[in-house]
Design an enzyme around this catalytic site. Structure first.
Site, PDB file in Angstrom:
ATOM      1  N   THR A 124       0.812  -1.217   0.000  1.00 29.99           N
ATOM      2  CA  THR A 124       0.000   0.000   0.000  1.00 29.99           C
ATOM      3  C   THR A 124       0.848   1.270   0.000  1.00 29.99           C
ATOM      4  O   THR A 124       1.976   1.266   0.503  1.00 29.99           O
ATOM      5  CB  THR A 124      -0.915   0.011   1.249  1.00 29.99           C
ATOM      6  N   TYR A 148      -1.355  -0.403  10.248  1.00 30.54           N
ATOM      7  CA  TYR A 148      -1.649  -1.037   8.960  1.00 30.54           C
ATOM      8  C   TYR A 148      -0.443  -0.934   8.015  1.00 30.54           C
ATOM      9  O   TYR A 148       0.017  -1.940   7.461  1.00 30.54           O
ATOM     10  CB  TYR A 148      -2.877  -0.355   8.346  1.00 30.54           C
TER      11      TYR A 148
HETATM   12  N1  UFG Z   1     -13.477  10.216   3.879  1.00 23.08           N
HETATM   13  C1  UFG Z   1     -14.481  11.042   4.359  1.00 23.08           C
HETATM   14  N2  UFG Z   1     -15.635  10.462   4.765  1.00 23.08           N
HETATM   15  C2  UFG Z   1     -15.859   9.128   4.725  1.00 23.08           C
HETATM   16  C3  UFG Z   1     -14.823   8.282   4.240  1.00 23.08           C
HETATM   17  C4  UFG Z   1     -13.651   8.876   3.831  1.00 23.08           C
HETATM   18  O1  UFG Z   1     -14.313  12.258   4.430  1.00 23.08           O
HETATM   19  O2  UFG Z   1     -16.931   8.651   5.108  1.00 23.08           O
HETATM   20  C5  UFG Z   1     -12.221  10.827   3.413  1.00 23.08           C
HETATM   21  C6  UFG Z   1     -11.029  10.343   4.211  1.00 23.08           C
HETATM   22  O3  UFG Z   1     -10.840  11.142   5.358  1.00 23.08           O
HETATM   23  C7  UFG Z   1      -9.915  10.488   3.176  1.00 23.08           C
HETATM   24  C8  UFG Z   1     -10.603  10.203   1.834  1.00 23.08           C
HETATM   25  O4  UFG Z   1     -11.986  10.406   2.091  1.00 23.08           O
HETATM   26  O5  UFG Z   1      -9.457  11.808   3.161  1.00 23.08           O
HETATM   27  C9  UFG Z   1     -10.391   8.794   1.342  1.00 23.08           C
HETATM   28  O6  UFG Z   1     -10.717   7.897   2.401  1.00 23.08           O
HETATM   29  P1  UFG Z   1     -10.919   6.325   2.171  1.00 23.08           P
HETATM   30  O7  UFG Z   1     -11.271   5.724   3.496  1.00 23.08           O
HETATM   31  O8  UFG Z   1     -11.833   6.077   1.031  1.00 23.08           O
HETATM   32  O9  UFG Z   1      -9.490   5.865   1.701  1.00 23.08           O
HETATM   33  P2  UFG Z   1      -8.099   5.971   2.454  1.00 23.08           P
HETATM   34  O10 UFG Z   1      -7.266   6.881   1.632  1.00 23.08           O
HETATM   35  O11 UFG Z   1      -8.211   6.270   3.892  1.00 23.08           O
HETATM   36  O12 UFG Z   1      -7.731   4.455   2.419  1.00 23.08           O
HETATM   37  C10 UFG Z   1      -7.014   3.839   1.399  1.00 23.08           C
HETATM   38  C11 UFG Z   1      -7.488   2.397   1.231  1.00 23.08           C
HETATM   39  C12 UFG Z   1      -7.350   1.681   2.531  1.00 23.08           C
HETATM   40  C13 UFG Z   1      -5.943   1.758   2.948  1.00 23.08           C
HETATM   41  C14 UFG Z   1      -5.480   3.203   3.002  1.00 23.08           C
HETATM   42  C15 UFG Z   1      -4.058   3.360   3.284  1.00 23.08           C
HETATM   43  O13 UFG Z   1      -8.804   2.408   0.801  1.00 23.08           O
HETATM   44  O14 UFG Z   1      -7.752   0.339   2.431  1.00 23.08           O
HETATM   45  O15 UFG Z   1      -5.703   3.828   1.760  1.00 23.08           O
HETATM   46  O16 UFG Z   1      -3.715   4.717   3.327  1.00 23.08           O
HETATM   47  F1  UFG Z   1      -5.794   1.255   4.161  1.00 23.08           F
END
Ligand code: UFG
Length: 333
Positions: A124, A148
């Site tokens: 990742t 993670y």
């Molecule tokens: N977000 C919101 N509201 C929500 C969900 C997400 O504002 O309900 C925001 C988060 O704060 C972030 C962005 O949207 O800024 C993306 O969030 P996601 O949860 O969709 O994705 P992430 O970037 O956190 O996660 C991704 C992968 C994970 C992995 C992670 C590692 O989807 O499985 O990258 O950084 F663990």
């Protein structure tokens, strides 16, 4: 390019999950035989459509070895199974280290035992940690701040050691944000609970839940919301075919490769695209920052092109949202 896998078997660990199901479909489409290994802690039996499966938990070393013994003709393994919810990892690190790191070690031991000597591993972008150096190159310092990311980096190191000591051939993918769904709508993202942005925002737009929580609008970005690199899950699946081809050709025996588009979108830009595609505004409340979120993450995607000949074909943001919407709408009907 349509590479033919010549009826070769591929073990897909975590093949009943979101990315796993798309990988299995793509393997089958390219003439290969996917064999799913899954413990169904997060995966779904209904997502297994393209071959047999074995119910096995990687934390059980003996059972893992046995599962490999029953498929001792298989040389290529794709490892996608892991705990992924960043917040849960911070709360319950032992669970994450056990499931991700011990599980991967048992997998490597079983592979060595049966002579399966080719591994494609899903790491990742979270292994890089906080940095201003965007876009992210594979050579960027890896300093993960989440449990993670630390577990994934530990596995990257284990695989490198197996390569050095035993000649294991591998490609380690550092995925950016997997998103979208298969064009047919038959498989897609089905996490429970769902924490990812696009499915949560679509659900809110459809009026099927509370308003979406937008985690932080005070980041140091043009509109104050976090920036991510969203890559279509079908493109991620296709990258695995390129990895297998490259290993078949002996062109690379080891590589760490970003799988992203190279483009970053803010949370608000995603919500705008959702309104454009669905015609529905996403109701949201601005909430405090979510623990563990980095300001921005987007890939330098040139290495994937150079090493694997891979470049995304389905990751136009509009297509990502359209396919996700198509999948979720069917689910919610
Ligand atoms: N977000 C919101 N509201 C929500 C969900 C997400 O504002 O309900 C925001 C988060 O704060 C972030 C962005 O949207 O800024 C993306 O969030 P996601 O949860 O969709 O994705 P992430 O970037 O956190 O996660 C991704 C992968 C994970 C992995 C992670 C590692 O989807 O499985 O990258 O950084 F663990």
């Amino acid at each position: 390019m349509h590479y033919n896998l010549n009826n070769n078997p591929v073990i897909v660990v975590g093949g009943a999950g979101y990315i796993g199901a798309h990988v299995c479909k793509t393997i089958a489409k390219h003439g290969g035989r996917p064999i799913v290994f899954d413990n169904f802690s997060a995966g779904h039996k209904h997502a297994i459509k393209w071959g047999p499966h074995v119910e096995v938990d990687l934390r059980d070393r003996k059972a893992t070895q046995k599962a490999f013994e029953t498929h001792s003709d298989v040389k290529t393994v794709i490892h996608l199974a892991s705990s992924i919810e960043v917040g849960i990892g911070e709360k319950y690190p032992s669970e994450f280290y056990d499931n991700n790191v011990s599980g991967a070690l048992n997998l490597l031991m079983a592979m060595k035992y049966t002579g399966a000597d080719r591994l494609i591993f899903s790491s990742t972008c979270a292994t890089y940690g906080e940095t201003q150096n965007m876009p992210l190159l594979e050579t960027e310092v890896q300093n993960p701040f989440s449990v993670y990311g630390k577990t994934k980096l530990a596995i990257e190191h284990m695989i490198q050691s197996y390569h050095k000591a035993y000649g294991m051939k591998y490609v380690t993918f550092r995925y950016f944000n997997a998103s979208g769904a298969d064009a047919s709508g038959e498989i897609g993202e089905e996490h429970d609970p769902e924490t990812h942005l696009i499915p949560n925002a679509l659900k809110a737009a459809a009026g099927l839940g509370p308003k979406m929580k937008l985690f932080g609008a005070d980041y140091d970005t043009p509109d104050g919301t976090c920036i991510r690199d969203y890559i279509h899950v079908t493109d991620i699946a296709l990258a695995h075919i390129d990895a297998i081809r490259t290993l078949d050709e002996g062109a690379t025996t080891h590589a760490e490769v970003n799988i992203g588009t190279g483009e970053g979108y803010s949370v608000l830009e995603i919500l705008t695209m959702i309104q454009k595609v669905t015609g529905l505004p996403v109701p949201y409340d601005i909430s405090p920052r979510r623990e563990g979120d980095l300001t921005q993450l987007y890939a330098d995607a040139t290495n994937a092109k150079k090493v694997l000949g891979f470049s995304p074909q389905h990751s136009d943001l509009e297509n990502i949202i359209k396919t996700a919407w198509n999948f979720h709408r069917k689910q919610w009907e």
